[in-house]
Write a protein that holds these residues in place. Structure first.
Motif, PDB file in Angstrom:
ATOM      1  N   ASP A 120       0.812  -1.224   0.000  1.00  0.00           N
ATOM      2  CA  ASP A 120       0.000   0.000   0.000  1.00  0.00           C
ATOM      3  C   ASP A 120       0.845   1.274   0.000  1.00  0.00           C
ATOM      4  OD1 ASP A 120      -2.757  -1.219   0.272  1.00  0.00           O
ATOM      5  OD2 ASP A 120      -1.818  -2.029   2.074  1.00  0.00           O
ATOM      6  N   CYS A 121       1.970   1.204  -0.705  1.00  0.00           N
ATOM      7  CA  CYS A 121       2.831   2.372  -0.813  1.00  0.00           C
ATOM      8  C   CYS A 121       3.107   2.705  -2.273  1.00  0.00           C
ATOM      9  CB  CYS A 121       4.163   2.144  -0.093  1.00  0.00           C
ATOM     10  SG  CYS A 121       4.045   2.232   1.706  1.00  0.00           S
ATOM     11  N   VAL A 122       3.351   3.972  -2.533  1.00  0.00           N
ATOM     12  CA  VAL A 122       3.770   4.463  -3.842  1.00  0.00           C
ATOM     13  C   VAL A 122       5.253   4.804  -3.764  1.00  0.00           C
ATOM     14  CG1 VAL A 122       3.491   6.269  -5.579  1.00  0.00           C
ATOM     15  CG2 VAL A 122       1.480   5.379  -4.370  1.00  0.00           C
ATOM     16  N   TYR A 123       6.039   4.278  -4.713  1.00  0.00           N
ATOM     17  CA  TYR A 123       7.481   4.536  -4.755  1.00  0.00           C
ATOM     18  C   TYR A 123       7.811   5.331  -6.017  1.00  0.00           C
ATOM     19  CZ  TYR A 123       8.067   1.044  -1.060  1.00  0.00           C
ATOM     20  OH  TYR A 123       8.005   0.345   0.125  1.00  0.00           O
ATOM     21  N   MET A 124       8.525   6.432  -5.826  1.00  0.00           N
ATOM     22  CA  MET A 124       8.936   7.276  -6.949  1.00  0.00           C
ATOM     23  C   MET A 124      10.444   7.479  -6.867  1.00  0.00           C
ATOM     24  SD  MET A 124       8.087   9.237  -9.566  1.00  0.00           S
ATOM     25  CE  MET A 124       8.571  10.703 -10.457  1.00  0.00           C
ATOM     26  N   VAL A 125      11.158   7.180  -7.956  1.00  0.00           N
ATOM     27  CA  VAL A 125      12.615   7.282  -7.944  1.00  0.00           C
ATOM     28  C   VAL A 125      13.049   8.606  -8.567  1.00  0.00           C
ATOM     29  CG1 VAL A 125      12.792   6.001 -10.116  1.00  0.00           C
ATOM     30  CG2 VAL A 125      14.783   6.183  -8.623  1.00  0.00           C
ATOM     31  N   TYR A 126      14.036   9.254  -7.916  1.00  0.00           N
ATOM     32  CA  TYR A 126      14.620  10.495  -8.400  1.00  0.00           C
ATOM     33  C   TYR A 126      16.123  10.266  -8.583  1.00  0.00           C
ATOM     34  CZ  TYR A 126      10.220  12.657  -7.027  1.00  0.00           C
ATOM     35  OH  TYR A 126       8.885  12.972  -6.906  1.00  0.00           O
ATOM     36  N   PRO A 127      16.548   9.900  -9.808  1.00  0.00           N
ATOM     37  CA  PRO A 127      17.956   9.533 -10.009  1.00  0.00           C
ATOM     38  C   PRO A 127      18.927  10.675  -9.756  1.00  0.00           C
ATOM     39  CG  PRO A 127      16.824   9.755 -12.116  1.00  0.00           C
ATOM     40  CD  PRO A 127      15.772   9.805 -11.053  1.00  0.00           C
ATOM     41  N   GLY A 128      18.517  11.923 -10.055  1.00  0.00           N
ATOM     42  CA  GLY A 128      19.412  13.050  -9.827  1.00  0.00           C
ATOM     43  C   GLY A 128      19.755  13.239  -8.367  1.00  0.00           C
ATOM     44  N   LYS A 129      18.800  12.976  -7.493  1.00  0.00           N
ATOM     45  CA  LYS A 129      19.012  13.091  -6.053  1.00  0.00           C
ATOM     46  C   LYS A 129      19.469  11.778  -5.424  1.00  0.00           C
ATOM     47  CE  LYS A 129      16.219  15.511  -3.533  1.00  0.00           C
ATOM     48  NZ  LYS A 129      15.043  16.108  -2.858  1.00  0.00           N
ATOM     49  N   LYS A 130      19.504  10.702  -6.230  1.00  0.00           N
ATOM     50  CA  LYS A 130      19.796   9.361  -5.717  1.00  0.00           C
ATOM     51  C   LYS A 130      18.885   9.050  -4.529  1.00  0.00           C
ATOM     52  CE  LYS A 130      24.663   9.298  -7.126  1.00  0.00           C
ATOM     53  NZ  LYS A 130      26.052   8.979  -6.725  1.00  0.00           N
ATOM     54  N   ALA A 131      17.605   9.285  -4.757  1.00  0.00           N
ATOM     55  CA  ALA A 131      16.642   9.159  -3.664  1.00  0.00           C
ATOM     56  C   ALA A 131      15.373   8.465  -4.141  1.00  0.00           C
ATOM     57  CB  ALA A 131      16.301  10.529  -3.093  1.00  0.00           C
ATOM     58  N   LEU A 132      14.644   7.929  -3.171  1.00  0.00           N
ATOM     59  CA  LEU A 132      13.401   7.210  -3.418  1.00  0.00           C
ATOM     60  C   LEU A 132      12.328   7.798  -2.516  1.00  0.00           C
ATOM     61  CD1 LEU A 132      12.415   4.719  -5.101  1.00  0.00           C
ATOM     62  CD2 LEU A 132      12.782   3.354  -3.040  1.00  0.00           C
ATOM     63  N   LEU A 133      11.279   8.330  -3.122  1.00  0.00           N
ATOM     64  CA  LEU A 133      10.147   8.828  -2.336  1.00  0.00           C
ATOM     65  C   LEU A 133       9.198   7.683  -2.038  1.00  0.00           C
ATOM     66  CD1 LEU A 133       8.122  12.021  -2.593  1.00  0.00           C
ATOM     67  CD2 LEU A 133       6.892   9.878  -2.957  1.00  0.00           C
ATOM     68  N   VAL A 134       8.742   7.596  -0.803  1.00  0.00           N
ATOM     69  CA  VAL A 134       7.796   6.556  -0.392  1.00  0.00           C
ATOM     70  C   VAL A 134       6.562   7.235   0.187  1.00  0.00           C
ATOM     71  CG1 VAL A 134       7.410   4.483   0.969  1.00  0.00           C
ATOM     72  CG2 VAL A 134       9.721   5.016   0.163  1.00  0.00           C
ATOM     73  N   PHE A 135       5.441   7.053  -0.480  1.00  0.00           N
ATOM     74  CA  PHE A 135       4.173   7.591  -0.008  1.00  0.00           C
ATOM     75  C   PHE A 135       3.328   6.439   0.507  1.00  0.00           C
ATOM     76  CE2 PHE A 135      -0.302   8.751  -1.546  1.00  0.00           C
ATOM     77  CZ  PHE A 135      -0.663   9.302  -0.316  1.00  0.00           C
ATOM     78  N   ASP A 136       3.089   6.419   1.828  1.00  0.00           N
ATOM     79  CA  ASP A 136       2.260   5.394   2.455  1.00  0.00           C
ATOM     80  C   ASP A 136       0.810   5.833   2.320  1.00  0.00           C
ATOM     81  OD1 ASP A 136       0.771   3.839   4.348  1.00  0.00           O
ATOM     82  OD2 ASP A 136       2.644   3.308   5.343  1.00  0.00           O
ATOM     83  N   VAL A 137       0.059   5.152   1.458  1.00  0.00           N
ATOM     84  CA  VAL A 137      -1.300   5.572   1.164  1.00  0.00           C
ATOM     85  C   VAL A 137      -2.202   5.410   2.375  1.00  0.00           C
ATOM     86  CG1 VAL A 137      -3.284   5.199  -0.374  1.00  0.00           C
ATOM     87  CG2 VAL A 137      -0.958   4.965  -1.260  1.00  0.00           C
ATOM     88  N   LYS A 138      -2.001   4.350   3.167  1.00  0.00           N
ATOM     89  CA  LYS A 138      -2.829   4.126   4.349  1.00  0.00           C
ATOM     90  C   LYS A 138      -2.592   5.182   5.416  1.00  0.00           C
ATOM     91  CE  LYS A 138      -3.980  -0.803   4.415  1.00  0.00           C
ATOM     92  NZ  LYS A 138      -3.863  -2.075   5.167  1.00  0.00           N
ATOM     93  N   GLU A 139      -1.313   5.477   5.664  1.00  0.00           N
ATOM     94  CA  GLU A 139      -0.970   6.408   6.739  1.00  0.00           C
ATOM     95  C   GLU A 139      -0.968   7.860   6.266  1.00  0.00           C
ATOM     96  OE1 GLU A 139      -0.662   5.428   9.830  1.00  0.00           O
ATOM     97  OE2 GLU A 139      -0.929   3.320   9.251  1.00  0.00           O
TER      98      GLU A 139
END
Length: 321
Positions: A276-295
């Motif tokens: 139940d999470c959305v993952y979005m990758v940002y290669p320029g920042k070498k980072a991964l956004l995690v959006f917990d839809v439930k919380e």
């Protein structure tokens, strides 16, 4: 090989694979290392990879788990490597199924490429479309042609550009036919499109999951689209023709990357991805956004120093996620 994983395009056309859960480089299985070497690769939401050899224009779909070439396609010519790398590849169904369409969408131009695998006269067809204009600057009177991004394949059709009162539709009969369906204005001004502040904008992705069409909106504070202050997920009710907000993904995860890629697969287990999470990758920042839809929480995770420098990253999924 553990899938899903991340792939990073580099200037020398190498495409190293990276485990998001273990934050380390992984070794491709079977013939995948040779498949990815010196090739231009486009992912699909079904897991198949569209691969073109720049030297010969050989083009095919392959299984990322073992590198098997599952469908040979006609040579794809007439599109530059840099454009192909940023394009969005979609399948209307399984590539071996009768009537399947392989669709390639150029994100910054009003051109699509398509082919019907297995047809007697199968060849890539380039089609230039015109679906209207979009306002870039009201005060200066600057307009540009509208493009069909974001876009997702669902139930044998392609849906694109969800606006406040309509949703675009592309289907093949056998050539491309553009239309739209009217939808209720249920989410346009509640903040999920980013209209609360003229300096903020919404980064919208369309995702198919279990036969349903979803819309993920990431609210951005900058033009790089990586300053995220809010997020939402809606599902399309085709009977009522309206978007409805959801507070879970049925145990699945949504995987997003820049240039409007969006896919779905099961979460939990040994995949290293929380349900139940959305993952979005940002290669320029070498980072991964995690959006917990439930919380309703948003977290930005550092992917670590092993991640290569890249301006394009995408998800590699199992072909039966």
């Amino acid at each position: 090989m553990e899938l899903p994983c991340l792939a990073f395009h580099q200037c020398d056309r190498s495409t190293p694979l990276f485990s998001a859960s273990e934050q380390k480089r992984i070794v491709a299985a079977g013939d995948m290392d040779e498949i990815l070497k010196d090739k231009v690769v486009c992912p699909t939401a079904q897991g198949h990879l569209l691969v073109r050899d720049p030297a010969t224009s050989e083009t095919f779909l392959c299984n990322p788990r073992n590198g098997d070439k599952i469908t040979h396609l006609p040579p794809l010519r007439g599109i530059e490597d840099s454009v192909l790398m940023d394009s969005h590849c979609l399948l209307s169904g399984e590539p071996t199924a009768p009537g399947c369409v392989v669709l390639l969408v150029e994100p910054g131009d009003t051109s699509i490429w398509y082919v019907h695998p297995g047809d007697d006269d199968d060849q890539w067809v380039k089609h230039d479309y015109d679906i209207g204009t979009v306002v870039l600057d009201h005060d200066e009177g600057i307009y540009d042609k509208d493009v069909i991004c974001p876009i997702a394949a669902c139930r044998g059709k392609f849906y694109f550009n969800s606006l406040s009162t309509e949703l675009g539709v592309l289907e093949f009969c056998p050539g491309p036919v553009f239309s739209s369906i009217e939808i209720d204005d249920t989410v346009a001004f509640d903040g999920s499109y980013g209209y609360e502040d003229a300096n903020k904008q919404g980064d919208v992705h369309l995702v198919e999951s279990d036969g349903e069409l979803y819309m993920v909106t990431l609210l951005c504070t900058n033009t790089r689209r990586d300053g995220i202050y809010g997020a939402s997920v809606h599902v399309m009710d085709f009977a009522e023709r309206r978007w409805g907000k959801v507070n879970h993904l049925g145990g699945r995860v949504f995987l997003l990357s820049l240039f409007y890629f969006g896919a779905s697969c099961s979460g939990g287990g040994d995949r290293g991805l929380q349900k139940d999470c959305v993952y979005m990758v940002y290669p320029g920042k070498k980072a991964l956004l995690v959006f917990d839809v439930k919380e309703g929480t948003i977290e930005m995770q550092n992917l670590g120093d092993e991640v290569p420098a890249s301006d394009k990253a995408f998800w590699v999924l199992p072909t039966n996620p």
